[in-house]
Design a protein around this motif. Structure first.
Motif, PDB file in Angstrom:
ATOM      1  N   GLU A  42       3.236  -5.919  -2.376  1.00  0.00           N
ATOM      2  CA  GLU A  42       4.515  -6.293  -2.985  1.00  0.00           C
ATOM      3  C   GLU A  42       5.647  -5.346  -2.591  1.00  0.00           C
ATOM      4  OE1 GLU A  42       5.379  -8.953  -5.106  1.00  0.00           O
ATOM      5  OE2 GLU A  42       3.467  -9.725  -4.354  1.00  0.00           O
ATOM      6  N   THR A  43       5.314  -4.092  -2.323  1.00  0.00           N
ATOM      7  CA  THR A  43       6.336  -3.115  -1.926  1.00  0.00           C
ATOM      8  C   THR A  43       6.511  -3.044  -0.402  1.00  0.00           C
ATOM      9  OG1 THR A  43       4.635  -1.381  -2.013  1.00  0.00           O
ATOM     10  CG2 THR A  43       6.019  -1.663  -3.959  1.00  0.00           C
ATOM     11  N   TRP A  44       5.726  -3.821   0.331  1.00  0.00           N
ATOM     12  CA  TRP A  44       5.754  -3.827   1.793  1.00  0.00           C
ATOM     13  C   TRP A  44       5.316  -2.479   2.384  1.00  0.00           C
ATOM     14  CZ3 TRP A  44       7.189  -8.281   4.640  1.00  0.00           C
ATOM     15  CH2 TRP A  44       7.680  -9.333   3.866  1.00  0.00           C
ATOM     16  N   CYS A  45       4.621  -1.672   1.607  1.00  0.00           N
ATOM     17  CA  CYS A  45       4.249  -0.339   2.076  1.00  0.00           C
ATOM     18  C   CYS A  45       3.111  -0.367   3.093  1.00  0.00           C
ATOM     19  CB  CYS A  45       3.870   0.556   0.890  1.00  0.00           C
ATOM     20  SG  CYS A  45       5.315   1.093  -0.082  1.00  0.00           S
ATOM     21  N   TYR A  46       2.458  -1.502   3.230  1.00  0.00           N
ATOM     22  CA  TYR A  46       1.408  -1.615   4.248  1.00  0.00           C
ATOM     23  C   TYR A  46       1.989  -1.485   5.647  1.00  0.00           C
ATOM     24  CZ  TYR A  46       3.038  -6.450   4.715  1.00  0.00           C
ATOM     25  OH  TYR A  46       3.816  -7.568   4.917  1.00  0.00           O
ATOM     26  N   ARG A  47       3.305  -1.662   5.792  1.00  0.00           N
ATOM     27  CA  ARG A  47       3.960  -1.518   7.097  1.00  0.00           C
ATOM     28  C   ARG A  47       4.406  -0.089   7.357  1.00  0.00           C
ATOM     29  NH1 ARG A  47       8.077  -6.599   6.964  1.00  0.00           N
ATOM     30  NH2 ARG A  47       9.371  -4.987   7.899  1.00  0.00           N
ATOM     31  N   SER A  48       4.266   0.775   6.366  1.00  0.00           N
ATOM     32  CA  SER A  48       4.742   2.157   6.498  1.00  0.00           C
ATOM     33  C   SER A  48       3.678   3.047   7.138  1.00  0.00           C
ATOM     34  CB  SER A  48       5.113   2.707   5.118  1.00  0.00           C
ATOM     35  OG  SER A  48       5.430   4.066   5.180  1.00  0.00           O
ATOM     36  N   LYS A  49       4.147   4.053   7.868  1.00  0.00           N
ATOM     37  CA  LYS A  49       3.215   5.026   8.451  1.00  0.00           C
ATOM     38  C   LYS A  49       2.608   5.916   7.372  1.00  0.00           C
ATOM     39  CE  LYS A  49       5.451   5.280  12.997  1.00  0.00           C
ATOM     40  NZ  LYS A  49       6.144   6.166  13.980  1.00  0.00           N
ATOM     41  N   ASP A  50       3.350   6.147   6.296  1.00  0.00           N
ATOM     42  CA  ASP A  50       2.869   6.962   5.182  1.00  0.00           C
ATOM     43  C   ASP A  50       2.898   6.107   3.917  1.00  0.00           C
ATOM     44  OD1 ASP A  50       2.377   8.816   3.157  1.00  0.00           O
ATOM     45  OD2 ASP A  50       3.464  10.425   4.174  1.00  0.00           O
ATOM     46  N   ILE A  51       1.771   5.462   3.619  1.00  0.00           N
ATOM     47  CA  ILE A  51       1.704   4.532   2.490  1.00  0.00           C
ATOM     48  C   ILE A  51       1.942   5.256   1.171  1.00  0.00           C
ATOM     49  CG2 ILE A  51       0.175   2.988   1.195  1.00  0.00           C
ATOM     50  CD1 ILE A  51      -1.091   2.148   3.802  1.00  0.00           C
ATOM     51  N   VAL A  52       1.376   6.469   1.044  1.00  0.00           N
ATOM     52  CA  VAL A  52       1.504   7.222  -0.205  1.00  0.00           C
ATOM     53  C   VAL A  52       2.973   7.524  -0.499  1.00  0.00           C
ATOM     54  CG1 VAL A  52       0.980   9.406  -1.371  1.00  0.00           C
ATOM     55  CG2 VAL A  52      -0.802   8.226  -0.079  1.00  0.00           C
ATOM     56  N   LYS A  53       3.684   8.051   0.496  1.00  0.00           N
ATOM     57  CA  LYS A  53       5.098   8.392   0.303  1.00  0.00           C
ATOM     58  C   LYS A  53       5.921   7.140   0.022  1.00  0.00           C
ATOM     59  CE  LYS A  53       6.696  11.838   2.569  1.00  0.00           C
ATOM     60  NZ  LYS A  53       7.182  12.745   3.647  1.00  0.00           N
ATOM     61  N   CYS A  54       5.573   6.057   0.696  1.00  0.00           N
ATOM     62  CA  CYS A  54       6.287   4.791   0.490  1.00  0.00           C
ATOM     63  C   CYS A  54       6.103   4.308  -0.943  1.00  0.00           C
ATOM     64  CB  CYS A  54       5.777   3.742   1.474  1.00  0.00           C
ATOM     65  SG  CYS A  54       6.524   2.105   1.255  1.00  0.00           S
ATOM     66  N   LEU A  55       4.874   4.342  -1.460  1.00  0.00           N
ATOM     67  CA  LEU A  55       4.604   3.897  -2.830  1.00  0.00           C
ATOM     68  C   LEU A  55       5.327   4.780  -3.844  1.00  0.00           C
ATOM     69  CD1 LEU A  55       0.774   3.131  -2.622  1.00  0.00           C
ATOM     70  CD2 LEU A  55       2.632   1.467  -2.779  1.00  0.00           C
TER      71      LEU A  55
END
Length: 364
Positions: free
Chosen positions: A224-237
């Motif tokens: 839902e946050t589209w964080c799966y596209r981020s290189k750093d999922i933890v920081k994105c969340l």
């Protein structure tokens, strides 16, 4: 020709005057602007300093102490004559007739409260009663409000008294009172969060909502946050507005708890939590070593006789225990540990002290 020369002189003179005036105005305006900005900043700072001056001054004083205590590595050793506390614990100016169990949630607190309550009833050496409801975090925002709450809710109880309730740490020194004897119980952060998640999900289940799994809710959060596209999922969340299951946001708890949930959230920190644990908590047990925790509390709590808590526990049913909660996948657990890294810092700090204190108490 003479008129032409005179005309040119006038033009030159006018140009010099206009140019000089423009330069001086620009310089003066720049200085005035800087002075105004400085004055405006000072005025805002003065306004802010008027808000809860006592709390702010206290926070500055404590911050220096936290920085000193965290920058200088000191060995943890038995700290009192009877070995009941560790080095760094402040023994002086204590209210020994008030035991504050600040009760961090989903760490076995329901079971410990049942044991303490029955031990108080059987031994007749302490009064106790569970305190509920407690004020929300932002309600006790000033020294005066905290002082009134402590006087009306805690200090009026018949002494000696064991306070139980999800209070977190409350700094009695900040409000001009003697510090009580603080105790608590903590748990591996991921296991604590999973227990809390399913506890809240089960509460919803009674309202007609079917419980969801940790794996499902973590995956939904990332999607839902589209964080799966981020290189750093933890920081994105951590930096994105939460979207997902109700109660599905994985956030650290121990900073808030041991700094004190009735302090400004901007002051919640690992350093301040450790400062309070070291100086004001006489004993913090581990859920993973519940029996040893009870043995430690029997020695720490002044009026209890050795063996009373462990004897009561043998005939006590564990409270609020989750059943048939599915274990998350390894990938989910790894992500959760990264999200709870601050909690693990504080948990390991407590765990190290716990093992040393057991040796001081002669339990291990």
């Amino acid at each position: 020709q003479l008129k032409m020369k005179t005309y040119l002189r006038y033009i030159t003179l006018i140009f010099i005057v206009v140019f000089s005036f423009t330069i001086s105005k620009w310089l003066f305006a720049d200085k005035t602007s800087n002075v105004y900005k400085s004055t405006e900043h000072n005025h805002m700072t003065q306004d802010n300093s008027l808000i809860d001056r006592a709390i702010l001054s206290k926070a500055k004083m404590y911050q220096k102490t936290w920085e000193t205590s965290t920058n200088v590595e000191t060995a943890v050793i038995c700290g009192s004559d009877d070995n009941t506390s560790l080095s760094g614990y402040e023994e002086d100016d204590r209210d020994n007739d008030l035991i504050m169990y600040s009760e961090c949630g989903k760490c076995g607190s329901g079971t410990l409260i049942a044991v303490l309550s029955r031990a108080c009833h059987e031994s007749k050496v302490y009064h106790t009663k569970y305190t509920i409801p407690l004020p929300e975090d932002d309600v006790l925002s000033t020294v005066e409000l905290k002082l009134n709450y402590v006087r009306e809710t805690i200090l009026k109880k018949t002494r000696p008294y064991i306070f139980t309730g999800h209070s977190s740490f409350i700094d009695f020194k900040e409000i001009g009172l003697q510090q009580p004897i603080y105790i608590d119980l903590v748990r591996d952060p991921v296991n604590r969060w999973i227990s809390l998640f399913y506890y809240m999900q089960q509460s919803n289940h009674h309202k007609g909502q079917y419980p969801k799994s940790v794996d499902y809710c973590i995956k939904l959060w990332i999607t839902e946050t589209w964080c799966y596209r981020s290189k750093d999922i933890v920081k994105c969340l951590q930096n994105s507005p939460f979207k997902g299951c109700k109660y599905g946001m994985v956030t650290p708890a121990y900073k808030r708890w041991f700094t004190g949930r009735y302090t400004n959230s901007t002051t919640w920190s690992i350093a301040r939590a450790k400062h309070n644990i070291e100086r004001y908590y006489k004993f913090i047990g581990l859920t993973e070593h519940f029996n040893d925790t009870l043995k430690g509390l029997e020695i720490i709590i002044p009026r209890f006789k050795q063996g009373i808590l462990t004897d009561v526990y043998r005939n006590t049913t564990n409270k609020n225990v989750g059943h048939h909660n599915p274990n998350p996948r390894n990938s989910t657990l790894v992500l959760m540990k990264k999200l709870l890294v601050d909690d693990y810092d504080i948990y390991e700090f407590i765990r190290q002290r716990f093992y040393i204190q057991l040796k001081c108490l002669g339990i291990r």
